[in-house]
Design an enzyme around this catalytic site. Structure first.
Site, PDB file in Angstrom:
ATOM      1  N   LYS A  46      27.372  30.598  42.341  1.00 10.20           N
ATOM      2  CA  LYS A  46      27.214  31.646  41.330  1.00 10.20           C
ATOM      3  C   LYS A  46      28.503  31.782  40.517  1.00 10.20           C
ATOM      4  CE  LYS A  46      28.583  35.415  44.448  1.00 10.20           C
ATOM      5  NZ  LYS A  46      28.202  36.739  44.998  1.00 10.20           N
ATOM      6  N   ARG A 141      23.518  48.401  48.449  1.00 10.17           N
ATOM      7  CA  ARG A 141      23.592  47.935  47.057  1.00 10.17           C
ATOM      8  C   ARG A 141      22.502  46.914  46.768  1.00 10.17           C
ATOM      9  NH1 ARG A 141      28.276  43.212  46.588  1.00 10.17           N
ATOM     10  NH2 ARG A 141      26.907  41.683  47.567  1.00 10.17           N
ATOM     11  N   TYR A 267      56.423  43.135  24.017  1.00 16.00           N
ATOM     12  CA  TYR A 267      56.040  44.462  23.531  1.00 16.00           C
ATOM     13  C   TYR A 267      56.747  45.555  24.324  1.00 16.00           C
ATOM     14  CZ  TYR A 267      52.239  42.443  20.762  1.00 16.00           C
ATOM     15  OH  TYR A 267      51.495  41.745  19.838  1.00 16.00           O
ATOM     16  N   MET A 315      48.201  38.982  24.881  1.00 15.47           N
ATOM     17  CA  MET A 315      46.856  38.426  24.824  1.00 15.47           C
ATOM     18  C   MET A 315      46.864  36.908  24.936  1.00 15.47           C
ATOM     19  SD  MET A 315      43.921  38.762  21.869  1.00 15.47           S
ATOM     20  CE  MET A 315      43.566  40.484  22.255  1.00 15.47           C
TER      21      MET A 315
END
Length: 373
Positions: A46, A141, A267, A315
């Site tokens: 998966k 669940r 930053y 990022m």
């Protein structure tokens, strides 16, 4: 000052950020599970094979002796069939629902965890679909509680010809504790579910409960089959067994500079250099799967040594303090890999991020190229 030449660089092109899957490691991990159990083994692929490529991991596992494959959606199973994999496949969770026609056509077993799910599957199935009833063994669940078992079995009886009951399954809520006592309640509950199925006239059925940690640490949980997913790619949640890392993430140095003491980095100037040093910018960031929040000590390997990440994760980039060594543009950094030593492991990245290894390997972004060793 020492200068190291890049392994491979042209005027304009660099080594692209790449996640390389190591099929031999997947096979070795499958063999380590095989040594721990006499049950059949389902290779769970998966989440695109835990980020390593579902088809690549599935082929390596089946070639090493896996008896089944596991996925969480029928479409994932169809992709494995299209790739030529013929072993039995089970799909459970099924967040998009179940395409009963596709399941029947491609010989995909379906896990059903409620009366409502089974009723809908019977209504939708024109051809027989093989079903594993999922019991809630303590997770709350998914899976039907034992109290609903009589109604599930009544419905399964009336639905014969459209839904063929072939399996009973559960999931261990505390297997990562590597303590058989923590699993005892779930084992008992699954036995009760299995016995109810047999008393109702169904059988033989395939019974399965354990995932990686249970398979490696608690034979009482093995029943007829164990489901191994994270373990294939080198992750034992219980940390009781050393497994082989199955991937290597590399990325290029895209910029380097010598900076004086007192230089603010990134930053917010979250880091300030305390000496003259070299900084290298590596071309991956949080959009690629580098966790934005990292504990002190997080680093990457460059030139055979580990160097700390400094400043905030951006990022698209991280900044690495390489001390007295200037690494030219194009030198390859290893974010993580199976080598050990200076090369960080996936488990180290999980600790630095305050998370689990699963989130590291499944969180690598689409911009990172994939390859196979």
């Amino acid at each position: 000052m020492t200068t190291l030449s890049p392994e491979r660089v042209t005027l304009s092109r660099l080594h692209a950020p790449t996640l390389q899957t190591v099929p031999d490691a997947v096979a070795e991990n499958l063999r380590r599970v095989r040594a721990a159990t006499t049950a059949r083994i389902m290779a769970v692929v998966k989440a695109d094979g835990y980020g390593h490529g579902a088809v690549t991991v599935a082929r390596a596992a089946v070639d090493a002796g896996a008896d089944w494959l596991g996925v969480t959606d029928v479409a994932e199973a169809v992709a494995l069939r299209d790739a030529g994999l013929t072993v039995p496949i089970l799909s459970w969770l099924n967040p998009s629902g179940v395409d009963a026609a596709a399941a029947a056509e491609h010989r995909v077993d379906i896990a059903v965890g409620s009366v409502e799910e089974l009723r809908q599957l019977i209504a939708d199935a024109a051809d027989p679909v093989r079903v594993h009833l999922q019991l809630d063994t303590g997770m709350a669940r998914g899976g039907a509680p034992l109290e609903e078992w009589p109604e599930l079995l009544r419905l399964a009886r009336t639905g014969r010809g459209r839904a063929e009951l072939v399996g009973v399954m559960g999931h261990l809520p505390r297997a990562d504790e590597a303590d058989p006592a923590a699993n005892a309640a779930a084992v008992l509950r699954l036995r009760q579910g299995r016995d109810a199925v047999l008393r109702a006239g169904f059988g033989p059925v395939l019974v399965h409960l354990a995932a990686t940690s249970g398979a490696l640490t608690d034979p009482a949980t093995h029943f007829d089959l164990v489901r191994v997913g994270a373990g294939l790619v080198g992750i034992d949640p219980s940390e009781a067994t050393v497994l082989a890392g199955a991937s290597r993430w590399t990325a290029p140095v895209v910029h380097s500079a010598l900076v004086p003491a007192g230089t603010a980095v990134g930053y917010g100037g979250a880091h300030t250099t305390d000496r003259e040093t070299h900084l290298s910018v590596v071309g991956v960031g949080y959009a690629d799967g580098i966790p934005r929040e990292l504990a002190p000590g997080a680093g990457v390997e460059i030139g055979g040594a580990r160097h700390p990440i400094v400043g905030r994760v951006s990022m698209d980039q991280i900044v690495v303090d390489t001390g007295s060594v200037l690494f030219p543009r194009g030198v390859v950094a290893t974010v993580f890999g199976p080598e050990g030593g200076a090369v960080p492991s996936v488990q180290e990245w999980a600790r630095w991020a305050g998370s689990i290894p699963h989130t590291i390997v499944t969180g690598i972004g689409a911009r990172v190229q994939r390859s196979v060793a």
